[in-house]
Design a protein around this motif. Structure first.
Motif, mmCIF file in Angstrom:
data_model
loop_
_atom_site.group_PDB
_atom_site.id
_atom_site.type_symbol
_atom_site.label_atom_id
_atom_site.label_comp_id
_atom_site.label_asym_id
_atom_site.label_seq_id
_atom_site.Cartn_x
_atom_site.Cartn_y
_atom_site.Cartn_z
ATOM 1 N N GLY A 99 -8.929 0.629 11.968
ATOM 2 C CA GLY A 99 -9.166 1.658 10.964
ATOM 3 C C GLY A 99 -9.283 1.087 9.569
ATOM 4 N N ALA A 100 -10.371 1.440 8.867
ATOM 5 C CA ALA A 100 -10.605 0.937 7.510
ATOM 6 C C ALA A 100 -10.415 2.032 6.473
ATOM 7 C CB ALA A 100 -12.006 0.339 7.395
ATOM 8 N N GLY A 101 -9.411 2.888 6.706
ATOM 9 C CA GLY A 101 -8.997 3.806 5.661
ATOM 10 C C GLY A 101 -8.088 3.076 4.689
ATOM 11 N N LEU A 102 -7.447 3.815 3.815
ATOM 12 C CA LEU A 102 -6.597 3.188 2.803
ATOM 13 C C LEU A 102 -5.449 2.387 3.411
ATOM 14 C CD1 LEU A 102 -6.370 2.851 -0.223
ATOM 15 C CD2 LEU A 102 -4.996 4.932 -0.305
ATOM 16 N N PRO A 103 -4.758 2.870 4.472
ATOM 17 C CA PRO A 103 -3.682 2.041 5.043
ATOM 18 C C PRO A 103 -4.197 0.756 5.665
ATOM 19 C CG PRO A 103 -4.033 4.019 6.369
ATOM 20 C CD PRO A 103 -4.819 4.198 5.112
ATOM 21 N N GLY A 104 -5.333 0.819 6.368
ATOM 22 C CA GLY A 104 -5.881 -0.381 6.995
ATOM 23 C C GLY A 104 -6.363 -1.400 5.982
ATOM 24 N N LEU A 105 -7.066 -0.933 4.956
ATOM 25 C CA LEU A 105 -7.561 -1.848 3.921
ATOM 26 C C LEU A 105 -6.406 -2.457 3.135
ATOM 27 C CD1 LEU A 105 -10.591 0.213 2.548
ATOM 28 C CD2 LEU A 105 -10.671 -1.764 4.078
ATOM 29 N N SER A 106 -5.380 -1.654 2.853
ATOM 30 C CA SER A 106 -4.230 -2.167 2.101
ATOM 31 C C SER A 106 -3.468 -3.204 2.917
ATOM 32 C CB SER A 106 -3.297 -1.011 1.714
ATOM 33 O OG SER A 106 -3.953 -0.091 0.865
ATOM 34 N N ALA A 107 -3.323 -2.948 4.228
ATOM 35 C CA ALA A 107 -2.642 -3.915 5.097
ATOM 36 C C ALA A 107 -3.414 -5.221 5.147
ATOM 37 C CB ALA A 107 -2.489 -3.325 6.500
ATOM 38 N N ALA A 108 -4.724 -5.127 5.358
ATOM 39 C CA ALA A 108 -5.539 -6.337 5.471
ATOM 40 C C ALA A 108 -5.556 -7.120 4.165
ATOM 41 C CB ALA A 108 -6.960 -5.961 5.881
ATOM 42 N N GLN A 109 -5.687 -6.430 3.050
ATOM 43 C CA GLN A 109 -5.697 -7.128 1.765
ATOM 44 C C GLN A 109 -4.384 -7.870 1.540
ATOM 45 O OE1 GLN A 109 -4.796 -5.162 -1.859
ATOM 46 N NE2 GLN A 109 -6.586 -5.963 -2.941
ATOM 47 N N GLY A 141 4.472 4.710 -11.416
ATOM 48 C CA GLY A 141 4.436 3.270 -11.633
ATOM 49 C C GLY A 141 5.140 2.445 -10.584
ATOM 50 N N SER A 142 5.597 3.060 -9.487
ATOM 51 C CA SER A 142 6.321 2.302 -8.470
ATOM 52 C C SER A 142 5.393 1.336 -7.747
ATOM 53 C CB SER A 142 6.977 3.251 -7.462
ATOM 54 O OG SER A 142 6.004 4.038 -6.811
ATOM 55 N N GLN A 143 5.986 0.317 -7.155
ATOM 56 C CA GLN A 143 5.218 -0.712 -6.467
ATOM 57 C C GLN A 143 4.460 -0.119 -5.285
ATOM 58 O OE1 GLN A 143 7.590 -3.903 -4.982
ATOM 59 N NE2 GLN A 143 5.880 -5.303 -4.722
ATOM 60 N N ASP A 144 3.249 -0.625 -5.060
ATOM 61 C CA ASP A 144 2.388 -0.235 -3.938
ATOM 62 C C ASP A 144 1.872 1.195 -4.042
ATOM 63 O OD1 ASP A 144 2.965 -2.732 -2.959
ATOM 64 O OD2 ASP A 144 4.487 -2.037 -1.551
ATOM 65 N N ASP A 175 -2.504 -11.313 18.111
ATOM 66 C CA ASP A 175 -1.055 -11.500 18.183
ATOM 67 C C ASP A 175 -0.343 -10.242 17.699
ATOM 68 O OD1 ASP A 175 -0.845 -14.458 18.886
ATOM 69 O OD2 ASP A 175 -2.129 -14.541 17.104
ATOM 70 N N HIS A 176 -0.983 -9.550 16.765
ATOM 71 C CA HIS A 176 -0.424 -8.310 16.214
ATOM 72 C C HIS A 176 -1.562 -7.314 16.023
ATOM 73 C CE1 HIS A 176 3.222 -10.625 15.218
ATOM 74 N NE2 HIS A 176 2.386 -11.557 14.784
ATOM 75 N N ILE A 177 -1.271 -6.052 16.278
ATOM 76 C CA ILE A 177 -2.245 -4.973 16.085
ATOM 77 C C ILE A 177 -1.611 -3.934 15.168
ATOM 78 C CG2 ILE A 177 -3.621 -3.169 17.198
ATOM 79 C CD1 ILE A 177 -3.311 -4.848 19.826
ATOM 80 N N ILE A 178 -2.302 -3.620 14.084
ATOM 81 C CA ILE A 178 -1.842 -2.556 13.186
ATOM 82 C C ILE A 178 -2.750 -1.349 13.406
ATOM 83 C CG2 ILE A 178 -1.411 -1.847 10.810
ATOM 84 C CD1 ILE A 178 -1.012 -4.734 10.046
ATOM 85 N N SER A 182 2.277 2.413 3.313
ATOM 86 C CA SER A 182 2.590 2.152 4.724
ATOM 87 C C SER A 182 1.787 0.974 5.260
ATOM 88 C CB SER A 182 2.318 3.399 5.567
ATOM 89 O OG SER A 182 0.929 3.697 5.615
ATOM 90 N N GLY A 183 0.544 0.818 4.804
ATOM 91 C CA GLY A 183 -0.247 -0.336 5.224
ATOM 92 C C GLY A 183 0.374 -1.637 4.750
ATOM 93 N N ILE A 184 0.803 -1.660 3.495
ATOM 94 C CA ILE A 184 1.462 -2.851 2.950
ATOM 95 C C ILE A 184 2.789 -3.095 3.660
ATOM 96 C CG2 ILE A 184 2.492 -3.831 0.859
ATOM 97 C CD1 ILE A 184 0.361 -2.288 -0.737
ATOM 98 N N ARG A 185 3.499 -2.021 3.972
ATOM 99 C CA ARG A 185 4.785 -2.137 4.686
ATOM 100 C C ARG A 185 4.626 -2.862 6.015
ATOM 101 N NH1 ARG A 185 6.028 3.409 6.722
ATOM 102 N NH2 ARG A 185 4.677 2.688 8.422
ATOM 103 N N GLU A 186 3.614 -2.483 6.795
ATOM 104 C CA GLU A 186 3.433 -3.102 8.111
ATOM 105 C C GLU A 186 2.903 -4.525 8.002
ATOM 106 O OE1 GLU A 186 4.780 -1.665 10.767
ATOM 107 O OE2 GLU A 186 5.377 -0.217 9.226
#
Length: 501
Positions: A42-52, A96-99, A283-286, A482-486
């Motif tokens: 998935g290339a929504g906001l969580p997927g793009l944020s995780a990949a970045q 202004g919180s992180q992420d 090895d990992h799937i998000i 949540s993307g950054i979290r994972e």
């Protein structure tokens, strides 16, 4: 020049991540960065944020698979008329919180950001304006209800707990009490009741569902309330998404790749299979699939089947369908519309006194001019009928909304729009809805169960998305964080393994 500068900055950061001082370098972590295969579905906001986040930290064998031909998910900007219209997320909370989404927006260079200016809509009842002082009072009282005002007190005292069965019962009970104590004249009570009803529909429009389906816990654990002064991007929120993917190549971000199967165990190698026959080892799937897709396909998509508690969480959580409708006119709309309108009572359903007729315009909350546009209107819809409205023929929808506009401004010469633009989240097979909510059969624990990673020795299958975080549940802030979290969960796994051996 600006894009090149950002790329140089990004590459410098990656080199910095790869060339950590000798004291901090660890061969095992370096090997993990070079060899670990990570597939983001998935290339929504969580997927793009995780990949970045993974790429920034040196995990270069990260691949995003997106089913549609575009990236961004619920951020979907369309050029329409003389402006840009958002079919999904539109406003950014100043946080202004992180992420947070605000942090991402603030760091996007060269992008015009504006604060939404206060715009008090005119409430119309039977062709006349309702006293603004009454509107302001009821709006203030309703905002208190949206924060769960009086809920804990009622639970403690054992009061009318039936009114806490769902959000609509709670709103109706409390609004009836307020009306009975604050307004004496029958005319004022009727006006107050219709204003409250409009605010109920506005609340429902955010979630995209009828409030009878929403658990009272939603407003106590995850308050749903629009910011009074949020930010918006006049040229489209998708500019922020473009900034996220500017350093990804085609091999890392692959569109047109609908996933057919996710093999998440047994270890050591997992895989993601696409409907075009391609197979990606991992090895990992998000997994960042929308909740609507998980509800429909989780039983056949994952091999082996997901654990029962996760399947129950997917089933229990609600998934709504916020609807966006835009109308474009040939001539400036300021010639006949002088401000935002909120129609009430018989304006919405003129045949109600004879025989109530089912008509989607009964669910209209507000008609407003799009900021920075002279030719485009936005129609806010709440309370239900969302899927029905998505499927309504264009000519029928335009006929009905034009009739409503003519009644509101008492002008039968209001023209028909030239063009129509509307969202289709519920009927799109890749989304099947637009926003999660707490249904009457779920609780906060279901959010935690959905977010929990799976895997015996390592986090093999991870879940991100706006339904996996209580903080900002259902918002783009939750999607991004949540993307950054994972992604960080995977990074921490290798750091801890290298440290403890």
């Amino acid at each position: 020049f600006k894009l090149a500068s950002r790329r140089r900055l990004y590459n410098a950061r990656v080199l910095q991540a790869d060339n950590i001082g000798d004291k901090q370098r660890n061969p095992d972590v370096d090997a993990a960065r070079q060899n670990t295969q990570i597939v983001v579905v998935g290339a929504g906001l969580p997927g793009l944020s995780a990949a970045q986040h993974l790429l920034y930290n040196g995990f270069r064998r990260t691949v995003i698979l997106e089913a549609t031909d575009r990236y961004g998910g619920r951020i979907n900007t369309q050029r329409f008329g003389d402006t840009y219209c958002e079919l999904g997320a539109k406003w950014v909370k100043i946080d202004g919180s992180q992420d947070s989404m605000y942090e991402l927006l603030r760091n996007t260079e060269g992008l015009d950001k504006q604060i939404k200016q206060p715009d008090r809509a005119t409430y119309l009842q039977d062709g006349s304006h309702i006293n603004p002082a009454m509107v302001e009072l009821i709006d203030t009282l309703f905002r208190q209800l949206c924060r769960g005002f009086k809920v804990s007190e009622r639970v403690k005292t054992g009061g009318d707990l039936h009114s806490l069965d769902n959000v609509m019962n709670y709103f109706r009970t409390e609004s009836d009490r307020i009306i009975g104590t604050s307004f004496q004249q029958p005319k004022d009570q009727l006006a107050a009741r219709e204003i409250f009803q409009s605010l109920f529909k506005e609340f429902g429009s955010i979630l995209g569902c009828c409030l009878e389906y929403v658990n009272i816990e939603h407003i106590t654990k995850c308050p749903v309330q629009q910011e009074l002064r949020p930010l918006y991007v006049p040229t489209g929120l998708d500019n922020v998404v473009d900034d996220l993917i500017q350093n990804m190549d085609k091999a890392q971000l692959q569109t047109g790749k609908p996933v057919g199967q996710i093999q998440w165990t047994p270890a050591p190698m997992k895989s993601v299979g696409c409907l075009d026959g391609s197979l990606y080892n991992a090895d990992h799937i998000i997994c960042t699939l929308p909740l609507g897709v998980l509800k429909s396909f989780a039983g056949v998509l994952f091999r082996p089947t997901l654990p029962l508690d996760k399947m129950l969480a997917i089933r229990n959580l609600g998934f709504g369908n916020p609807l966006k409708i835009y109308l474009s006119y040939k001539k400036p709309i300021g010639r006949w519309l002088k401000g935002s309108l909120r129609p009430l009572g018989t304006l919405l359903n003129p045949s109600a006194e004879q025989q109530p007729e089912r008509n989607w315009t009964q669910q209209v909350v507000e008609i407003s001019q799009v900021p920075s546009s002279q030719h485009v209107l936005e129609v806010h819809v709440g309370g239900g009928y969302y899927e029905e409205i998505e499927k309504l023929p264009d000519d029928e929808l335009l006929e009905q909304i034009t009739g409503l506009l003519r009644r509101c401004v008492s002008n039968n010469l209001v023209p028909y729009p030239q063009e129509l633009l509307r969202s289709n989240w519920s009927t799109s097979a890749c989304y099947l809805g637009g926003r999660p909510y707490f249904s009457t059969i779920n609780s906060a624990r279901d959010v935690q169960r959905l977010a929990a990673p799976l895997g015996e020795k390592s986090p093999g299958l991870l879940f991100a998305g706006d339904a996996t975080s209580l903080n900002g549940f259902g918002t783009i802030d939750a999607a991004r964080s949540s993307g950054i979290r994972e992604a960080q969960r995977i990074i921490d796994f290798y750091l801890k393994r290298a440290h403890f051996g």
